[in-house]
Design a protein around this motif. Structure first.
Motif, mmCIF file in Angstrom:
data_model
loop_
_atom_site.group_PDB
_atom_site.id
_atom_site.type_symbol
_atom_site.label_atom_id
_atom_site.label_comp_id
_atom_site.label_asym_id
_atom_site.label_seq_id
_atom_site.Cartn_x
_atom_site.Cartn_y
_atom_site.Cartn_z
ATOM 1 N N PHE A 272 -49.416 -18.563 83.728
ATOM 2 C CA PHE A 272 -49.881 -17.313 83.142
ATOM 3 C C PHE A 272 -48.917 -16.823 82.051
ATOM 4 C CE2 PHE A 272 -53.331 -14.883 85.540
ATOM 5 C CZ PHE A 272 -54.003 -16.062 85.849
ATOM 6 N N GLY A 273 -47.688 -17.262 82.133
ATOM 7 C CA GLY A 273 -46.708 -16.854 81.126
ATOM 8 C C GLY A 273 -47.006 -17.390 79.750
ATOM 9 N N SER A 274 -47.926 -18.368 79.640
ATOM 10 C CA SER A 274 -48.269 -18.943 78.327
ATOM 11 C C SER A 274 -49.516 -18.312 77.723
ATOM 12 C CB SER A 274 -48.475 -20.452 78.470
ATOM 13 O OG SER A 274 -49.544 -20.735 79.367
ATOM 14 N N LEU A 275 -50.098 -17.308 78.381
ATOM 15 C CA LEU A 275 -51.278 -16.627 77.828
ATOM 16 C C LEU A 275 -50.799 -15.607 76.798
ATOM 17 C CD1 LEU A 275 -53.356 -16.088 81.126
ATOM 18 C CD2 LEU A 275 -53.614 -17.890 79.409
ATOM 19 N N SER A 276 -50.455 -16.107 75.647
ATOM 20 C CA SER A 276 -49.740 -15.289 74.652
ATOM 21 C C SER A 276 -50.588 -14.176 74.056
ATOM 22 C CB SER A 276 -49.221 -16.195 73.527
ATOM 23 O OG SER A 276 -50.309 -16.914 72.927
ATOM 24 N N HIS A 277 -51.932 -14.243 74.209
ATOM 25 C CA HIS A 277 -52.795 -13.197 73.652
ATOM 26 C C HIS A 277 -53.142 -12.117 74.683
ATOM 27 C CE1 HIS A 277 -53.376 -15.546 70.006
ATOM 28 N NE2 HIS A 277 -53.681 -16.601 70.745
ATOM 29 N N PRO B 289 -38.653 -8.920 88.709
ATOM 30 C CA PRO B 289 -37.976 -9.726 87.673
ATOM 31 C C PRO B 289 -37.532 -8.867 86.492
ATOM 32 C CG PRO B 289 -40.343 -10.194 87.731
ATOM 33 C CD PRO B 289 -40.055 -9.319 88.911
ATOM 34 N N SER B 290 -36.308 -9.043 86.094
ATOM 35 C CA SER B 290 -35.782 -8.267 84.965
ATOM 36 C C SER B 290 -36.482 -8.627 83.668
ATOM 37 C CB SER B 290 -34.276 -8.509 84.837
ATOM 38 O OG SER B 290 -34.009 -9.897 84.626
ATOM 39 N N GLU B 291 -37.110 -9.809 83.628
ATOM 40 C CA GLU B 291 -37.810 -10.248 82.418
ATOM 41 C C GLU B 291 -38.974 -9.339 82.051
ATOM 42 O OE1 GLU B 291 -35.551 -13.710 83.940
ATOM 43 O OE2 GLU B 291 -36.785 -12.131 84.812
ATOM 44 N N LEU B 292 -39.452 -8.540 83.014
ATOM 45 C CA LEU B 292 -40.513 -7.596 82.676
ATOM 46 C C LEU B 292 -40.051 -6.601 81.617
ATOM 47 C CD1 LEU B 292 -42.163 -6.797 86.162
ATOM 48 C CD2 LEU B 292 -42.879 -8.472 84.444
ATOM 49 N N PHE C 296 -56.371 -22.420 87.270
ATOM 50 C CA PHE C 296 -56.782 -22.924 85.960
ATOM 51 C C PHE C 296 -57.035 -21.797 84.967
ATOM 52 C CE2 PHE C 296 -60.681 -22.518 88.465
ATOM 53 C CZ PHE C 296 -61.507 -21.801 87.610
ATOM 54 N N PHE C 297 -57.101 -20.543 85.442
ATOM 55 C CA PHE C 297 -57.226 -19.439 84.489
ATOM 56 C C PHE C 297 -56.039 -19.418 83.528
ATOM 57 C CE2 PHE C 297 -60.089 -16.456 87.246
ATOM 58 C CZ PHE C 297 -61.160 -17.293 86.987
ATOM 59 N N GLY C 298 -54.931 -19.988 83.953
ATOM 60 C CA GLY C 298 -53.753 -20.042 83.090
ATOM 61 C C GLY C 298 -53.924 -20.938 81.895
ATOM 62 N N SER C 299 -54.987 -21.751 81.870
ATOM 63 C CA SER C 299 -55.248 -22.637 80.728
ATOM 64 C C SER C 299 -56.203 -22.025 79.708
ATOM 65 C CB SER C 299 -55.807 -23.977 81.223
ATOM 66 O OG SER C 299 -57.080 -23.778 81.840
ATOM 67 N N LEU C 300 -56.721 -20.812 79.989
ATOM 68 C CA LEU C 300 -57.630 -20.141 79.046
ATOM 69 C C LEU C 300 -56.768 -19.404 78.018
ATOM 70 C CD1 LEU C 300 -60.259 -18.793 81.638
ATOM 71 C CD2 LEU C 300 -60.381 -20.874 80.248
ATOM 72 N N SER D 233 -43.473 -14.414 94.988
ATOM 73 C CA SER D 233 -42.685 -13.587 94.075
ATOM 74 C C SER D 233 -43.441 -13.394 92.764
ATOM 75 C CB SER D 233 -41.328 -14.234 93.818
ATOM 76 O OG SER D 233 -41.510 -15.532 93.264
ATOM 77 N N ILE D 234 -43.091 -12.337 92.063
ATOM 78 C CA ILE D 234 -43.682 -12.092 90.745
ATOM 79 C C ILE D 234 -43.024 -13.052 89.767
ATOM 80 C CG2 ILE D 234 -43.998 -10.402 88.911
ATOM 81 C CD1 ILE D 234 -43.818 -8.215 91.060
ATOM 82 N N PRO D 235 -43.815 -13.925 89.098
ATOM 83 C CA PRO D 235 -43.186 -14.941 88.237
ATOM 84 C C PRO D 235 -42.439 -14.318 87.054
ATOM 85 C CG PRO D 235 -45.601 -15.226 88.360
ATOM 86 C CD PRO D 235 -45.270 -14.015 89.137
ATOM 87 N N ARG D 236 -41.267 -14.837 86.791
ATOM 88 C CA ARG D 236 -40.479 -14.363 85.659
ATOM 89 C C ARG D 236 -41.183 -14.657 84.339
ATOM 90 N NH1 ARG D 236 -35.447 -13.056 87.324
ATOM 91 N NH2 ARG D 236 -34.804 -13.791 89.394
ATOM 92 N N GLU D 237 -42.049 -15.668 84.356
ATOM 93 C CA GLU D 237 -42.731 -16.068 83.124
ATOM 94 C C GLU D 237 -43.637 -14.975 82.572
ATOM 95 O OE1 GLU D 237 -41.405 -19.700 85.195
ATOM 96 O OE2 GLU D 237 -42.417 -17.843 85.785
ATOM 97 N N LEU D 238 -44.003 -13.983 83.416
ATOM 98 C CA LEU D 238 -44.822 -12.886 82.900
ATOM 99 C C LEU D 238 -44.085 -12.119 81.808
ATOM 100 C CD1 LEU D 238 -46.547 -11.374 86.101
ATOM 101 C CD2 LEU D 238 -47.427 -13.065 84.488
ATOM 102 N N GLY D 239 -42.781 -12.235 81.778
ATOM 103 C CA GLY D 239 -41.998 -11.579 80.729
ATOM 104 C C GLY D 239 -42.234 -12.157 79.354
ATOM 105 N N ASN D 240 -42.949 -13.303 79.282
ATOM 106 C CA ASN D 240 -43.247 -13.916 77.979
ATOM 107 C C ASN D 240 -44.504 -13.351 77.338
ATOM 108 O OD1 ASN D 240 -41.058 -15.626 78.414
ATOM 109 N ND2 ASN D 240 -42.325 -17.183 79.412
#
Length: 1169
Positions: A149-154, A194-197, A124-128, A168-175
């Motif tokens: 966690f990829g949506s924690l834009s700040h 992930p190449s998205e990093l 749920f930390f991903g919702s902060l 695996s390391i989520p690709r969403e961290l690249g966001n």
């Protein structure tokens, strides 16, 4: 001013109003919803250090760790990081409640350095959404990073290092476009990077060190133009070429690559030349440096390099010669140089290093092949060198003279070299230079140093001295003086005798003394009295374990600073006095494996508020605390094996809220375990529990579905009913020797069982068919269902356990064939299916199990010939096919069992690591086996099993000759071919089986003489050649004459000691006039004889007495006939009995029985007549 009075009044009103507003703000500052969320969070926390003690006042913004907004009163920061450093230790444990989701304005969250032991990662930390800073490092979290966690834009800072994270390391961290710091090191992340990093354009710090990543390094990382730190030090193999795009990282200051990697520098490493800001470079295992040194040339020209590590890069003396002409740009900047684990042999490397830089502070040349002395000029040139590591080379004591004039040297590591001289000489050589004044740490471990400890006070700055694992011996002289600065002295694993000199007690700075693993034999009270000087107040750690120290336990209360006391595995004895006490600051007390007696009470532990680790196992101690005693300490590790805690379950454990490792086995507890104890397991995240060998009873409640443990041992109790589901998430489960009867819900419950690798359900009351639901066990390595009442077939789904190493189904009622699916278990080391009702032939695929070491299929109903594929078991050590219906000949290819041809290794054992245990503490198990040995079943444990190499083919129908090729199995310890139909001679070179301890060839049809070579097996302890057709003289030799004559009985043509029958010219003095009948020939005592005799007797009885009963005239005729028959039969039976005695060699007792039976029969006939 027109109206000063009015103005003054207005000012007063404004001030009062402002104060009211301010007071109102203070009262209303904490938002109730957020305060309630924090209180719910507090409920799930175990706060033994009072970190949340201020969380009681109305205003939560004033609580420790909380910072609120001055404008909105929302909580912006939650900082509850712990601290493991002495003396400031404080941390929280427990679980994180999802109520923190209410803190939607939270920007800063720091829960690092706490003990949320293996708790699932709080997704749920991903919702902060407003988080900018998140630090959860070193908190023992488990699980995967949620993709949310990829949506924690700040988010700017994310630190998840030093946990148990996996996946695996989520690709969403690249966001995370604002991210500047990302640390995922020291976890179990696997898969590709992930190449998205590469999209993280603001990233300055990327640490992926110490994971199990694989694949190639994505070239997109070269887009991270702001990057200053890059760590790709992996436990497994990153492959391919290092992308040249990394050369775009012009701001990069620190780069860490390799470790078990297979990376190449195809372009000669020219991309390195662009890293002009690089200050720290760590490369390990870079391949083929000798074919192209261009990458090394580039490195040596980097202008700002301060620390350079080229570990395991195959650098050699040849490399030095190649680079002599080069000019090095970092000659003034380089301070740390690590060239460890290369192949340097010549001391010229020291001259090369001194030419590179004159400002070197640390030099590591450990793990090379260096030997010989270097020029003393090296010491004069290296006027900044403080740390020199030359461990694990081939230096001798005389080579130390090369370094005695490095006047700045603080630490010198010469461990693992070839120092063979006595210690006084070595220390004398070192003391002749200025290094004696500067040296603070000296490591001489893992050498061959002799003598004993001598005076070292000449080293006036010495703080630590390591002499472990040498050959020091004798008693330390009383006159030995230690430097006043000495803080640590370690002399473990030597052969020192006696005790500790009194001078050690005068070392006022000494805080650690380790003399474990020696042969000290003085009484403990005397040793402690010799330390009773000023060391009493400085000593914090005292290790005297694994010696021969005797005497009883003295009072330790005067050691006011002592934190760790190791007295285990000595010869301490006697009653513990009721008056002694332990040091008040003691944190660890280890007294296991002695012979101490007595009762420990509340008084002994009264002042020990810091105690966290207690081990009193394997003594004759009892713990008797008052009924409602509340201990002053909170134990983390409790080991009380063989201490008397019973008969009731110890109530004082109810107040222990921190233990994670508990062993109260063999503790004479005979009761039902209270529910509060079971509830503690998930609450405290207990990772290891051993309550075996008690008399604990009842059913185990199912307390939690999220509990995770490392090891649970409930062996040898009286637990009953079904196995609780909450234990499914354990790694090791031992439920053996109980009364469990229902495994179905445990084995076949919902969901896969990810981590369980050891399951022992043997010796229970389990019945019915073995559940066929093994596909949900992903990691099972050891499975023991033996000694139950299972019936039916072996389920085919067991073949889905691809990592299975040991399968034990012994002593059940299993039927039909071994399922073909077991062929898929390619990792099998042990297969024990003995004592069932299995049938069919031995499957050919058995030969494909190249790892198989123990195959036990005895006491079943297998038939057919022994397949030659069995000969492919090159690692087999125990082969048991006894008590079956196997037939045909023993294959000659038996010589291919090469493990049995090797000599026994006395250093080996049967300890195995699991395939998934690369990072896991304690992920291993010891193998044992129940085998027939010298005529009886015996349990062989671990090392004992490793010494055994055995073939047992007894009680089958094998025929033809014993193959001569069996003599190739020279490592064989036991050979049993008894109770077969083997013919021919015993192989003449059987004496080549020089390791044999037991040989049984009895009850076959072997002929000829006993081979002379048999007398050369000097280890032979059991021999049985009885019930064969052997002939001639028993070979003369110490071994063969020492066996009982029963070892040779029923070989009628054998003679010589230990038999009473004498030999002349190697033959019996009298040939017995006996015909030896084969099975197909007539024998007077065959089954057909007894059946015919019974039928004949019944018919004769009714014919005779029926006639007499119904016709009177026949009575007179029969009685006359019987009168004549009486004498005739008496004579003939006497002759028949004598013939039996002469020709068939009946024992005397049998002959007497026949005579007695005849006399009784004649008496009855006589009376009837």
């Amino acid at each position: 001013m027109k109206n000063p009075v009015r103005f003054g009044f207005m000012m007063i009103v404004v001030c009062v109003f402002s104060q009211l507003v301010i007071n109102g703000e203070q009262e209303m500052r904490c938002i109730p919803r957020e305060r309630e969320a924090l209180l719910q969070f507090k409920v799930g926390i175990v706060d033994n250090y009072g970190m949340l003690s201020s969380w009681t006042t109305p205003d939560c913004c004033q609580w420790e760790g909380i910072r609120c907004s001055n404008l909105t009163s929302h909580i912006l920061s939650l900082d509850l990081h712990g601290d493991y450093a002495e003396p400031f230790v404080r941390y929280m444990s427990g679980e994180i409640h999802k109520s923190l989701m209410e803190l939607q304005e939270l920007q800063y969250l720091n829960l690092s350095s706490n003990d949320f032991r293996w708790s699932p990662f709080p997704e749920f930390f991903g919702s902060l959404k407003n988080l900018k800073y998140l630090d959860l490092s070193l908190s023992y979290f488990n699980g995967e990073i949620p993709s949310q966690f990829g949506s924690l834009s700040h988010l700017k800072y994310l630190n998840l290092a030093l946990n148990s994270m996996k996946g695996s390391i989520p690709r969403e961290l690249g966001n995370l476009s604002q991210l500047q710091y990302l640390n995922l090191s020291y976890n179990y992340f696997y898969g590709n990077i992930p190449s998205e990093l590469g999209n993280l354009s603001q990233l300055q710090y990327l640490d992926l060190n110490r994971n199990i990543l694989e694949g190639s390094i994505p070239s997109q990382l070269g887009n991270l133009s702001q990057l200053q730190y890059l760590g790709l030090y992996s436990y497994t193999s990153l492959k391919g070429s290092i992308p040249s795009q990394l050369g775009n990282l012009s701001r990069l200051q620190e780069l860490y690559l390799a470790r078990y990697n297979a990376l190449n520098m195809d372009d000669g490493g020219q991309w390195l030349s662009n890293l002009i800001s690089l200050t720290h470079l760590y490369l390990e295992s870079v391949p083929n440096p000798n074919t192209s040194h261009s990458w090394l040339q580039v490195i040596l020209k980097l202008p700002k390099l301060r620390e350079l590590s080229l570990v395991r890069c195959s650098l050699s003396d040849h490399s030095i010669l190649l680079f002599k002409p080069f000019k090095f740009n970092f000659s003034t900047s380089l301070s740390v140089l690590d060239l460890s684990h290369n192949t340097f042999t010549s001391p010229m490397v020291f001259q090369w290093v001194s030419n590179i830089t004159s400002n070197l502070v640390k030099l590591d040349l450990s793990g090379n092949l260096l030997e010989g002395s270097t020029s003393s000029h090296f010491g004069m040139l290296m006027n900044s060198l403080r740390h020199l590591d030359l461990s694990f080379n081939y230096f001798k004591a005389r080579d130390l003279k090369s370094f005695i004039n490095i006047c700045t040297l603080h630490s010198l590591n010469m461990g693992g070299n070839n120092l063979t001289e006595d210690l006084p000489s070595i220390l004398s050589n070192l003391s002749h230079g200025c290094v004696r004044h500067s040296l603070q740490e000296l490591d001489l471990t893992n050498n061959y140093i002799t003598g004993t400890l001598s005076d070292i006070s000449v080293f006036s700055s010495l703080k630590t001295l390591f002499l472990d694992r040498n050959r020091l011996s004798g008693r330390i002289p009383e006159g030995v003086e230690l430097p006043s600065t000495l803080e640590g002295l370690s002399i473990n694993s030597n052969s020192l005798e006696g005790g500790i000199p009194k001078s050690f007690g005068d070392a006022c700075s000494l805080f650690s003394l380790d003399m474990s693993f020696n042969s000290l034999s003085d009484e403990l009270p005397m040793i402690i009295s010799h330390l009773s000087g000023c060391a009493t107040y400085s000593l914090q750690q005292l290790r005297l374990n694994r010696n021969q120290i005797n005497g009883t336990l003295p009072d330790f209360s005067t050691f006011t600073s002592l934190k760790q006391l190791y007295l285990s595995e000595n010869e301490l004895n006697g009653e513990i006095s009721m008056d002694i006490q332990f040091p008040p600051k003691l944190q660890g007390l280890f007294m296991n494996s002695n012979s101490l007696k007595g009762v420990l009470t509340d008084y002994h532990f009264a002042n020990m508020s810091k105690l966290s680790n207690l081990d009193l196992s394997d003594n004759s101690l009892a713990l008797a605390f008052t009924q409602n005693w509340v201990s002053p300490f909170q134990l983390v590790v409790i080991k009380l094996r063989y201490c008397k805690l019973g008969p009731t379950f110890p109530k004082w454990l109810q107040t222990q809220n921190n233990f994670v490792d508990i062993d109260i086995s063999n503790a004479a507890i005979s009761s039902i375990i209270p529910e509060w104890f079971w509830a503690k397991l998930p609450q405290q995240k207990v990772i290891r529990m051993n309550i075996s060998y008690n008399n604990l009873q009842g059913r185990i409640p199912n307390v939690s579905s999220t509990y995770y443990s490392n090891s649970m041992s409930l062996e040898s109790n009286q637990f009953e009913g079904s196995i609780p589901l909450f234990l499914r998430n354990s790694k090791i489960l031992d439920f053996s020797k109980n009364n469990f009867s229902d495994p179905l819900s445990f084995l076949c419950g919902d969901g896969t069982i990810q981590d369980l690798y050891y399951l022992d359900l043997s010796y229970n009351q389990l019945f019915g068919q073995i559940p066929d639901c093994w596909r949900q066990f992903n990691s099972l390595v050891y499975l023991d269902l033996s000694h139950n009442n299972f019936s039916g077939k072996i389920p085919t789904s067991i073949g889905s356990l691809l990592d299975l190493q040991a399968l034990r189904l012994r002593n059940n009622n299993l039927v039909e064939e071994i399922p073909f699916s077991l062929r898929n278990c390619t990792e099998l080391v042990m297969l024990d299916l003995s004592q069932n009702k299995l049938s069919g032939s031995i499957p050919d695929w058995i030969g494909t199990k190249s790892e198989l070491q123990i195959l036990s299929l005895g006491n079943n109903q297998f038939f057919g010939s022994l397949t030659s594929e069995v000969c492919c078991l090159i690692n087999i050590q125990v082969l048991d096919l006894s008590i079956n219906n196997l037939s045909g000949k023993i294959p000659k290819c038996i010589k291919n069992l090469t493990s049995m041809a090797q000599p026994t290794s006395y250093g080996g054992d049967h300890s195995y690591l699991t395939k998934h245990s690369f990072f896991t503490i304690g992920s291993g198990y010891d193998l044992n086996a129940l085998l027939t040995w010298k005529g009886s079943e015996q349990m062989f444990m671990n090392k004992g099993l490793s010494l055994l190499k055995s073939i047992d083919l007894s009680s089958n129908h094998f025929s033809e000759e014993i193959p001569e090729e069996i003599e190739k199995l020279s490592g064989l310890i036991s050979l049993n071919l008894s109770r077969n139909n083997l013919i021919g001679k015993i192989p003449s070179n059987i004496g080549k089986l020089a390791s044999l301890d037991s040989l049984d060839l009895s009850r076959n049809r072997l002929v000829g003489s006993i081979p002379l070579s048999l007398a050369q097996i000097y280890r032979l302890g059991v021999l049985d050649l009885s019930h064969n057709h052997l002939s001639g003289e028993i070979p003369k030799g110490t071994q063969l004459q020492s066996f009982n004559k029963s070892s040779y009985e029923d070989n009628l043509d054998l003679c010589g000691p230990p038999l009473e029958k004498l030999c002349i010219d190697g033959e019996p003095t009298q040939k017995p006039n006996v015909k030896v009948y084969k099975d197909e020939e007539y024998s007077v005592f065959s089954n057909e004889f007894f059946i015919s005799m019974g039928i004949g007797f019944a018919l004769s009885f009714w014919m005779v007495f029926g006639s007499i009963l119904f016709k009177r005239s026949w009575q007179q005729s029969y009685f006359n006939f019987l009168n004549n028959l009486k004498d005739n039969v008496h004579v003939k039976i006497a002759i028949f009995a004598r013939a039996l005695e002469t020709h068939i060699l009946l024992p005397d007792s049998t002959f007497e029985l026949v005579n007695a039976w005849a006399r009784q029969w004649f008496l009855q006939i006589h009376l009837a007549c």
